[in-house]
Design an enzyme around this catalytic site. Sequence first.
Site, PDB file in Angstrom:
ATOM      1  CB  CYS A  86       7.388  18.244 -46.236  1.00  0.00           C
ATOM      2  SG  CYS A  86       6.750  17.652 -44.339  1.00  0.00           S
TER       3      CYS A  86
ATOM      4  CE  LYS B 140      16.202  14.467 -43.714  1.00  0.00           C
ATOM      5  NZ  LYS B 140      16.041  15.639 -43.320  1.00  0.00           N
TER       6      LYS B 140
HETATM    7  N1  LIG Z   1       7.084  15.577 -40.593  1.00  0.00           N
HETATM    8  C1  LIG Z   1       7.525  16.812 -40.790  1.00  0.00           C
HETATM    9  O1  LIG Z   1       8.885  16.915 -41.107  1.00  0.00           O
HETATM   10  C2  LIG Z   1       6.964  18.191 -40.855  1.00  0.00           C
HETATM   11  C3  LIG Z   1       7.390  19.432 -40.905  1.00  0.00           C
HETATM   12  C4  LIG Z   1       6.937  20.471 -40.704  1.00  0.00           C
HETATM   13  C5  LIG Z   1       5.813  20.369 -40.776  1.00  0.00           C
HETATM   14  N2  LIG Z   1       4.732  19.330 -41.088  1.00  0.00           N
HETATM   15  C6  LIG Z   1       3.506  19.182 -40.990  1.00  0.00           C
HETATM   16  O2  LIG Z   1       2.586  19.039 -39.463  1.00  0.00           O
HETATM   17  C7  LIG Z   1       1.692  18.251 -39.716  1.00  0.00           C
HETATM   18  C8  LIG Z   1       1.702  17.043 -39.322  1.00  0.00           C
HETATM   19  O3  LIG Z   1       2.699  16.087 -39.636  1.00  0.00           O
HETATM   20  P1  LIG Z   1       3.527  14.885 -39.043  1.00  0.00           P
HETATM   21  O4  LIG Z   1       4.503  14.508 -39.826  1.00  0.00           O
HETATM   22  O5  LIG Z   1       3.900  15.062 -37.690  1.00  0.00           O
HETATM   23  O6  LIG Z   1       2.223  13.776 -39.153  1.00  0.00           O
HETATM   24  P2  LIG Z   1       2.271  12.441 -38.344  1.00  0.00           P
HETATM   25  O7  LIG Z   1       1.188  11.581 -39.441  1.00  0.00           O
HETATM   26  O8  LIG Z   1       3.564  12.022 -38.137  1.00  0.00           O
HETATM   27  O9  LIG Z   1       1.415  12.667 -37.091  1.00  0.00           O
HETATM   28  C9  LIG Z   1      -0.118  13.250 -36.982  1.00  0.00           C
HETATM   29  C10 LIG Z   1      -0.555  12.679 -35.616  1.00  0.00           C
HETATM   30  O10 LIG Z   1      -1.877  12.970 -35.355  1.00  0.00           O
HETATM   31  C11 LIG Z   1      -2.704  12.023 -34.601  1.00  0.00           C
HETATM   32  N3  LIG Z   1      -4.102  12.568 -35.051  1.00  0.00           N
HETATM   33  C12 LIG Z   1      -5.039  12.220 -36.011  1.00  0.00           C
HETATM   34  N4  LIG Z   1      -6.084  12.833 -35.850  1.00  0.00           N
HETATM   35  C13 LIG Z   1      -6.183  13.199 -34.710  1.00  0.00           C
HETATM   36  C14 LIG Z   1      -7.088  13.983 -33.728  1.00  0.00           C
HETATM   37  N5  LIG Z   1      -8.288  14.362 -34.249  1.00  0.00           N
HETATM   38  N6  LIG Z   1      -6.937  14.101 -32.342  1.00  0.00           N
HETATM   39  C15 LIG Z   1      -5.808  13.857 -32.034  1.00  0.00           C
HETATM   40  N7  LIG Z   1      -4.680  13.234 -32.774  1.00  0.00           N
HETATM   41  C16 LIG Z   1      -4.720  12.890 -34.028  1.00  0.00           C
HETATM   42  C17 LIG Z   1      -2.348  10.799 -35.478  1.00  0.00           C
HETATM   43  O11 LIG Z   1      -2.571   9.786 -34.731  1.00  0.00           O
HETATM   44  C18 LIG Z   1      -0.864  11.062 -35.425  1.00  0.00           C
HETATM   45  O12 LIG Z   1      -0.200  10.623 -34.335  1.00  0.00           O
HETATM   46  C19 LIG Z   1       1.360  18.294 -41.230  1.00  0.00           C
HETATM   47  O13 LIG Z   1       0.687  19.139 -41.463  1.00  0.00           O
HETATM   48  C20 LIG Z   1       2.852  18.328 -42.060  1.00  0.00           C
HETATM   49  O14 LIG Z   1       2.574  18.709 -43.176  1.00  0.00           O
HETATM   50  C21 LIG Z   1       5.519  18.007 -40.944  1.00  0.00           C
HETATM   51  O1  LIG Z   2      20.158  18.593 -51.733  1.00  0.00           O
HETATM   52  C1  LIG Z   2      19.156  18.087 -51.489  1.00  0.00           C
HETATM   53  C2  LIG Z   2      18.499  18.050 -50.426  1.00  0.00           C
HETATM   54  C3  LIG Z   2      17.356  17.207 -50.099  1.00  0.00           C
HETATM   55  N1  LIG Z   2      16.797  16.258 -51.015  1.00  0.00           N
HETATM   56  C4  LIG Z   2      15.815  15.500 -50.706  1.00  0.00           C
HETATM   57  O2  LIG Z   2      14.703  16.231 -50.615  1.00  0.00           O
HETATM   58  C5  LIG Z   2      13.732  15.692 -49.640  1.00  0.00           C
HETATM   59  C6  LIG Z   2      13.554  16.473 -48.463  1.00  0.00           C
HETATM   60  O3  LIG Z   2      14.851  16.341 -47.489  1.00  0.00           O
HETATM   61  P1  LIG Z   2      14.711  17.438 -46.311  1.00  0.00           P
HETATM   62  O4  LIG Z   2      14.324  18.621 -46.739  1.00  0.00           O
HETATM   63  O5  LIG Z   2      16.073  17.242 -45.664  1.00  0.00           O
HETATM   64  O6  LIG Z   2      13.684  16.807 -45.281  1.00  0.00           O
HETATM   65  P2  LIG Z   2      12.175  16.997 -44.649  1.00  0.00           P
HETATM   66  O7  LIG Z   2      12.501  16.269 -43.296  1.00  0.00           O
HETATM   67  O8  LIG Z   2      11.131  16.414 -45.550  1.00  0.00           O
HETATM   68  O9  LIG Z   2      12.098  18.446 -44.680  1.00  0.00           O
HETATM   69  C7  LIG Z   2      11.494  19.474 -45.353  1.00  0.00           C
HETATM   70  O10 LIG Z   2      10.053  19.322 -45.206  1.00  0.00           O
HETATM   71  C8  LIG Z   2       9.599  19.692 -43.803  1.00  0.00           C
HETATM   72  C9  LIG Z   2       8.063  19.599 -43.630  1.00  0.00           C
HETATM   73  O11 LIG Z   2       7.436  20.707 -44.358  1.00  0.00           O
HETATM   74  C10 LIG Z   2      10.026  21.143 -43.489  1.00  0.00           C
HETATM   75  O12 LIG Z   2       9.778  21.696 -42.098  1.00  0.00           O
HETATM   76  C11 LIG Z   2      11.698  21.188 -43.879  1.00  0.00           C
HETATM   77  O13 LIG Z   2      11.961  22.593 -43.446  1.00  0.00           O
HETATM   78  C12 LIG Z   2      12.136  20.896 -45.128  1.00  0.00           C
HETATM   79  O14 LIG Z   2      13.460  20.631 -45.170  1.00  0.00           O
HETATM   80  C13 LIG Z   2      14.453  14.225 -49.352  1.00  0.00           C
HETATM   81  O15 LIG Z   2      13.943  13.142 -50.036  1.00  0.00           O
HETATM   82  C14 LIG Z   2      16.106  14.395 -49.718  1.00  0.00           C
HETATM   83  O16 LIG Z   2      16.546  13.337 -50.040  1.00  0.00           O
HETATM   84  C15 LIG Z   2      17.648  16.236 -52.315  1.00  0.00           C
HETATM   85  O17 LIG Z   2      17.407  15.340 -53.222  1.00  0.00           O
HETATM   86  N2  LIG Z   2      18.570  17.018 -52.323  1.00  0.00           N
END
Ligand SMILES: NC(=O)c1ccc[n+]([C@@H]2O[C@H](COP(=O)([O-])OP(=O)(O)OC[C@H]3O[C@@H](n4cnc5c(N)ncnc54)[C@H](O)[C@@H]3O)[C@@H](O)[C@H]2O)c1
Ligand SMILES: O=c1ccn([C@@H]2O[C@H](COP(=O)(O)OP(=O)(O)O[C@H]3O[C@H](CO)[C@@H](O)[C@H](O)[C@H]3O)[C@@H](O)[C@H]2O)c(=O)[nH]1
Length: 455
Positions: free
Chosen positions: A280, A341
Site C-alpha cells: 500500500c 512486516k
Molecule cells: N492489502 C491491504 O492491506 C490493503 C488495505 C486497504 C486497501 N487495500 C486496497 O485494496 C485493493 C485490493 O488489495 P489486496 O491487497 O486485497 O489485493 P490482492 O492482490 O491480495 O487481491 C486481489 C484479488 O482480486 C482477484 N481478481 C483480479 N481480477 C479479478 C476479477 N476481474 N474478478 C474477480 N477477482 C479478481 C485476484 O485474483 C486477487 O485474489 C487494492 O486497491 C489495495 O490498494 C489493500
Molecule cells: O512506525 C512504523 C510503522 C510502520 N513502518 C513500516 O510501514 C510499512 C507499513 O506498515 P503498516 O501500516 O503497519 O502495514 P500495512 O498493512 O501496509 O497498512 C497500511 O496500508 C494499508 C493499505 O492501504 C492501510 O489500510 C493501513 O491503514 C496502513 O497502515 C511497513 O513496511 C512497516 O514496517 C515503519 O517502518 N515504522
Amino acid sequence: MQGIFIFVGKKVSQPKTTSMKIAVVGTGYVGLVTGTCLAETGNQVICVDINADKVKMMQNGKLPIYEPGLDILFHRNIAQERLHFTTDLGSAIAEAQIIFLALPTPPGGDGSADLSYVLGAAKDIGKLITDYKVIVTKSTVPVGTADKVRAAMDSQTTVEFDVVSNPEFLREGVAVEDFMKPDRVVIGTQSERARKLMGELYGPYVRQGNPIIFMDERSSELTKYAANSFLATKITFMNEVANLCELVGADVDMVRKGIGSDDRIGRRFLFPGVGYGGSCFPKDVQALVKSADENKYDFKILNSVIEVNESQKTVLSGKVKKYFNGDVKGKKFALWGLAFKPETDDIREAPALYIIDELVAAGATITAFDPEGMNNVRNLIGNKISYAADPYSALHDADALLIVTEWSLFRTPDFDQVAKLLKNKVIFDGRNLYDLQKMIDCGFYYNSIGRKIVS
Ligand SMILES: NC(=O)c1ccc[n+]([C@@H]2O[C@H](COP(=O)([O-])OP(=O)(O)OC[C@H]3O[C@@H](n4cnc5c(N)ncnc54)[C@H](O)[C@@H]3O)[C@@H](O)[C@H]2O)c1
Ligand SMILES: O=c1ccn([C@@H]2O[C@H](COP(=O)(O)OP(=O)(O)O[C@H]3O[C@H](CO)[C@@H](O)[C@H](O)[C@H]3O)[C@@H](O)[C@H]2O)c(=O)[nH]1
C-alpha cells in the site's frame, strides 16, 4: 437495524429478518477479510475471484493467505453457510444488494493507479444486473473513480444503481481486528438510498462509538490516499531523524519517546527502520503524487518522502558493506525476516528483497528465516538465497546476522546460542529490537538504526 449474530460451535437457526446479501469481487487480503467479517455479523456473503485455484482452495475450507484470527471466522462462517466462494460473477451478484469491489489497483507504468481491474469489473457487472444494486469501491482508487465506475456501468445497463466509495483502512497482520472494530468507517455517497443501506451494514462494527463518516465520493477517495501518505510521511520523518541521530550522537529511541508523548504527535508510527514497504504505502504515495501532477500540483513533500524511502531501503546493506570495508564478496549472512512486516506472509515491496538484491549482487550469500514469508519469497526469487527451518539454523557459520522484520520470536533470542552459531558476533538490526547494554554485556558488535554502535 442489522442483527449481530456471532456463533461459536454448532450451526444454530438464525433470525432471517435483517441480514443483507453481499457479493465481494476479489478475494485477496482485503476482499477475503471483508467478506468473512461481513458474514460474521449475519450477512449472506458470496466472494468471487477469477483465480480458480484460489476459489477451489477456499471452497475446500483452506485459506490462501496468512492473516491472524481469520481462520476461526472463515471456518465458522463457512460452517454456518453464510460465506461462499465462486468464480461465477453472474451468480455471485444475482441476489446481492451490495457489491464490493476489492480488486487490485497496482501502479501503472507512470505510477498512477491502474484502474483496469475495477473498471473492467464495473462493466461486467453493468451487463449482468437486473435490479437495483449498490456498487462499493473498497479498492484504493484515485479521486474521480466513482464517476468512472458509474460511467462504465451506465454504458452497459439502464438498471438503477448507486456507486459508493468506501475505502478500507485495515492493516495486514491485524486485519480482522481492524475490520471488526475500525477507528472509523468512511462512506462517500450522495445517494440517500445507498447511505441508508451502508449505514445499516456497518452498524454492528461501530457500536463502541467509533464513527461512520459520510461524505461525498471525491473526499472519500482522497481520504484514503491522504491517510496512507500522512503515515508514510511520519515514518519517513523519523527515518531522517534516525539518520541524523547517528551523525550527532543522539539516540532515536529516546527522541521517539520524547516526541511521541506529546498527544499532538502521538506514539504510533514513529519507529525508524529499513524504509516502509508493503502493498500500500509505496504505491499509494506514488499514486497521490501522480494525481497531483495530473492536476498541475507539485506535491513536494511526497516527492521527498519517496526519495528518502528509496535511500532508507539501502541503509542496512550500506552499514554491512561499510563494516566489511566495502567488500562482502564471499561473505555469508543470516537474515531474519522477509515479510514486509510481522504477522503476515505478504512480501510485496518488502525491504528484505532490496537488501537481498544489494548483498547478493555484491557477491554475498544469504540464508534467511521468516515464520510465514518464505514460500512467497521462494516463489519469487527461488534459490537466489537459502532458506532455514528455524532462526538458529540460519546462523551457522554466518559472518553476521541481519534483522529486517520485527517478528516477536526474534525479540528475545538465546544470545549464547546466537553467539555460538555465528562465525562473528556481529548483528545489524534494522528494527532496533535489542537493548544496547545487553548487546555490550553479551559481547556483540551491534549496529542498529539511529543509535550508537556498540561492540
Ligand atoms: N492489502 C491491504 O492491506 C490493503 C488495505 C486497504 C486497501 N487495500 C486496497 O485494496 C485493493 C485490493 O488489495 P489486496 O491487497 O486485497 O489485493 P490482492 O492482490 O491480495 O487481491 C486481489 C484479488 O482480486 C482477484 N481478481 C483480479 N481480477 C479479478 C476479477 N476481474 N474478478 C474477480 N477477482 C479478481 C485476484 O485474483 C486477487 O485474489 C487494492 O486497491 C489495495 O490498494 C489493500
Ligand atoms: O512506525 C512504523 C510503522 C510502520 N513502518 C513500516 O510501514 C510499512 C507499513 O506498515 P503498516 O501500516 O503497519 O502495514 P500495512 O498493512 O501496509 O497498512 C497500511 O496500508 C494499508 C493499505 O492501504 C492501510 O489500510 C493501513 O491503514 C496502513 O497502515 C511497513 O513496511 C512497516 O514496517 C515503519 O517502518 N515504522
